[in-house]
Motif scaffolding. Structure first.
Motif, mmCIF file in Angstrom:
data_model
loop_
_atom_site.group_PDB
_atom_site.id
_atom_site.type_symbol
_atom_site.label_atom_id
_atom_site.label_comp_id
_atom_site.label_asym_id
_atom_site.label_seq_id
_atom_site.Cartn_x
_atom_site.Cartn_y
_atom_site.Cartn_z
ATOM 1 N N THR A 115 -1.270 3.058 -5.571
ATOM 2 C CA THR A 115 -2.674 2.661 -5.638
ATOM 3 C C THR A 115 -2.779 1.154 -5.815
ATOM 4 O OG1 THR A 115 -2.984 4.692 -6.871
ATOM 5 C CG2 THR A 115 -4.880 3.270 -6.653
ATOM 6 N N ALA B 19 -8.685 4.104 -4.640
ATOM 7 C CA ALA B 19 -8.285 2.784 -4.135
ATOM 8 C C ALA B 19 -9.479 1.829 -4.062
ATOM 9 C CB ALA B 19 -7.612 2.912 -2.782
ATOM 10 N N MET C 230 -9.948 -1.873 -5.658
ATOM 11 C CA MET C 230 -10.159 -2.964 -4.706
ATOM 12 C C MET C 230 -11.267 -3.889 -5.206
ATOM 13 S SD MET C 230 -11.823 -2.765 -0.962
ATOM 14 C CE MET C 230 -13.428 -2.603 -1.747
ATOM 15 N N SER D 273 -4.805 -0.925 -3.065
ATOM 16 C CA SER D 273 -6.084 -1.550 -3.388
ATOM 17 C C SER D 273 -5.972 -3.075 -3.325
ATOM 18 C CB SER D 273 -6.591 -1.085 -4.755
ATOM 19 O OG SER D 273 -5.589 -1.176 -5.712
#
Lengths: 404, 319
Positions: free
Chosen positions: B102, B191, B195, B106
């Motif tokens: 992840t 994700a 982000m 991200s």
């Protein structure tokens, strides 16, 4: 709350909680049946009872968990249906003794499903209806492949392999490859049992490993349908032609008949080995009375009225909505829907070859066995060593429950 | 407030109730505002927590008022239970994969979105949207339509174009395809959220640093990322990793909804919370054993958190 309940009982006044009767207010719980009409039916039965004011609670979702939690409190049900009662519930004093209620008609109950409701010669639940599971097969597909309906586990493995094509799988035992639904069925087919008559582990025998290895063979041959949108309990995969054979419940029969007409047949789980016999799991939801009920006597009287006295309601409940075998032998004999075709076969199988999971087979046992079964079927683990570990676990569990 | 004010108050309001109320009745107002939450917290968190510790020392089948004291019996049973130990292994494996995966995904999404000259808000929203989806709903979509095992499942349809046989994604243990399903659903769901955190971090980096790096001859791309962007994201990275690990500890929803059925849960991909759920709250109702497992798990989590905090120097002053 308790005071209000007691007052209502003392005055015999109608509390206005729906239902038709007067007298103490009782709450009765059912799990959610899929068949339309069942909910209205059970409410109708409750309303017809005049000696208490019975409110029906229809509980969707994880029913076993809901009742388990509710029975720890004072606000649980008075009368409830239960996929049990389990040994720990009985030993924990959560359910009331119903021996006297059942006694007059005890011999009229299907003995296979009544047996797991008995602990130390007392009866702790009244069986409502008998459910059973069968092997459905598509006659036309078997004929096209030149396969006879399998009578042994070896024949089942061969048939499933021959019936498997790029579009259709041979056999559907559930999306987990049979781990969940099969339970002790293959063991019974090999002439063994889960817990023997002597109260010891019933599958500490080489035949157990042999039959489970054959179930593994089904998986390894890629003959099993896996990952279908619906599980084994739903006939959709069979009806849609995703599989040529499916293990499912008797309840699926009307739907299958409607979709396929006469193009299907039913079989028991086939026998295995020389000591084997066909194997058909049977079980019954039971009606139980909570030991914490504030009106235990009234609740017991109601349970007796509905599940012992009112045979007309019992018949209606079993056959007018879903498709179950009445738990009373006299009613099962009268039932017209069960007299011919596949339904009659199914009833015969359940009567002749039916086995029920014994009361001593606890949830911890089942979990350990299922884990082992999953490793045997899916990972190809050695059945002998896996079963040995289960036998040890079950032995320990038997020691625990017998100590009480 | 002046000194004489204080003096006067102390003199006139020296009685006990007044002292309890505090100056300007601050104590009263403190409890008016904090009280409901404190009571709720105590009633619904601390009491059950302590009760669970209490239960873990008893043989508590189908009861929360047990009488059969077994000492550390439940703990030894749990620690010698292969299924529980393997569930801890499952969980470690899952964390070891999902946290870096992840993180990488991200961060790369954030770097890409951050470079966009146009439609940045659009892509930011698009990648963030899955965060708003529930784990249960996403799991059901993954299980029933994308990764179902029959020929008309999305994944199988696509593979079918290339002549690949249908795969039962969730039922196959060798190779363990179920991990693909479990990991992708979580990646898709979380994700986007991380982000956004990384984007915020990226936008806080001073452009002068990049200018200075360019003057010094740093090549854009890897070198700038390695020596400017990544070190500057340290605070964000620490927060993201901590949150990811905590989320992984809590993994339950997608496992349960993807793999359980009416008859129970398979012995693979079974994290501790799912296992304990079945032990304590399933038909088993073995509340003593389940509580012991929960206490063990809580201790492990506490230790892991302390180690992590030390490792990252959490709570230390930013230098």
């Amino acid at each position: 709350m308790a005071l209000a309940g007691a007052l209502a009982a003392a005055c015999g006044s109608n509390t206005g909680r729906g239902g038709g009767g007067s007298g103490p207010a009782l709450s009765q719980w059912y799990h959610q049946y899929g068949e339309p009409g069942t909910q209205q039916a059970v409410k109708r039965y409750a309303a017809a009872y005049k000696k208490a004011d019975v409110t029906v609670q229809w509980r969707p979702g994880d029913y076993d968990r809901q009742t388990a939690a509710a029975l720890l409190t004072d606000s649980g049900p008075d009368v409830f249906e239960v996929n049990g009662p389990l040994l720990d519930q009985i030993q924990g004093g959560q359910v009331a003794d119903l021996t006297d209620v059942v006694a007059p008609v005890r011999s009229d109950f299907n003995q296979a499903v009544l047996a797991p409701k008995i602990w130390q010669d007392k009866i702790w639940g009244i069986p409502q209806t008998v459910d059973t599971q069968l092997l459905y097969y598509r006659k036309s597909l078997l004929k096209d492949a030149g396969v006879q309906p399998p009578q042994t586990v070896d024949a089942l493995v061969d048939a499933a392999k021959k019936l498997t094509t790029s579009k259709v799988k041979g056999l559907f035992l559930g999306n987990d490859g049979g781990v969940g639904v099969l339970g002790g069925t293959p063991l019974f087919a090999a002439g063994l049992s889960l817990i023997g008559e002597d109260g010891k582990v019933g599958f500490d025998d080489p035949a157990a490993a042999r039959v489970l290895a054959k179930i593994r063979q089904l998986y390894a041959d890629k003959s099993l349908l896996l990952g279908a949108p619906t599980d084994w309990s739903d006939p959709a995969a069979f009806v849609q032609g995703l599989t040529a054979m499916q293990w499912s419940g008797l309840w699926a029969l009307p739907q299958i008949k409607k979709a396929l007409g006469d193009d299907f047949g039913v079989l028991p789980f086939p026998k295995d080995g020389t000591g084997g016999r066909p194997s058909v799991p049977v079980g019954a939801y039971a009606s139980a009375v909570s030991a914490r009920s504030r009106h235990k006597a009234a609740a017991t009287a109601f349970a007796k009225w509905l599940w012992v006295d009112r045979t007309d309601f019992q018949q209606d409940f079993a056959l007018s909505y879903g498709f179950h075998i009445p738990a009373r032998l006299s009613l099962a004999k009268q039932a017209g829907q069960l007299q011919d075709g596949a339904a009659a076969d199914a009833v015969r199988f359940a009567t002749e070859h039916g086995y029920a999971e014994p009361l001593l087979w606890t949830t911890a046992d089942r979990n350990a066995y299922q884990d082992a079964l999953s490793r045997i079927i899916k990972d190809g683990a050695n059945p002998e060593s896996e079963l040995k570990a289960v036998v040890r676990k079950v032995d320990a569990e038997l020691q625990r429950v017998k100590k009480k | 407030m002046t000194k004489s004010d204080h003096q006067m108050r102390d003199d006139t309001a020296a009685t006990l109730p007044a002292r309890l109320l505090g100056p300007q009745r601050r104590n009263l107002w403190f409890w008016v505002f904090v009280g409901p939450f404190a009571i709720g917290l105590a009633l619904f968190t601390y009491v059950p927590l302590l009760w669970s510790v209490y239960l873990s020392f008893f043989n508590a089948h189908n009861t929360v008022n047990p009488t059969d004291f077994v000492g550390l019996g439940n703990y030894t049973a749990m620690l010698s239970d292969d299924a529980f130990l393997s569930s801890l292994g499952t969980f470690l494996l899952f964390t070891a994969f999902i946290v870096p995966a992840t993180y990488a995904l991200s961060l790369s999404l954030a770097l890409m979105v951050n470079r966009l000259r146009f439609a940045q808000a659009f892509f930011r929203s698009v990648f963030f949207l899955p965060t708003a989806c529930s784990y249960v709903v996403a799991s059901l979509i993954w299980k029933l339509s994308i990764f179902n095992g029959v020929r008309f499942g999305l994944a199988n349809t696509v593979l079918g174009w290339f002549g690949v046989d249908q795969t039962a994604w969730l039922s196959t243990t060798s190779p363990p395809w179920y991990w693909l399903v479990i990991v992708t659903v979580r990646l898709w769901l979380q994700a986007g959220f991380y982000m956004i955190l990384f984007l915020a971090g990226l936008q806080r980096i001073s452009p002068q640093l990049y200018e200075a790096a360019a003057m010094d001859g740093a090549r854009p791309g890897w070198q700038v990322f390695r020596h400017i962007t990544f070190p500057q994201l340290r605070a964000t990275s620490v927060a993201v990793v901590l949150l990811l690990v905590i989320n992984a500890f809590q993994a339950f929803d997608e496992f349960y909804n993807l793999l359980s059925d009416a008859r129970g849960y398979p012995p693979y991909a079974r994290p501790p919370l799912v296992y304990l759920y079945y032990t304590a709250l399933g038909r088993d109702q073995n509340l003593g054993l389940g509580s012991a497992g929960a206490v063990i798990l809580a201790l492990i989590i506490a230790m892991a958190t302390v180690v992590q905090a030390r490792w990252f120097g959490l709570g230390r002053k930013e230098d």
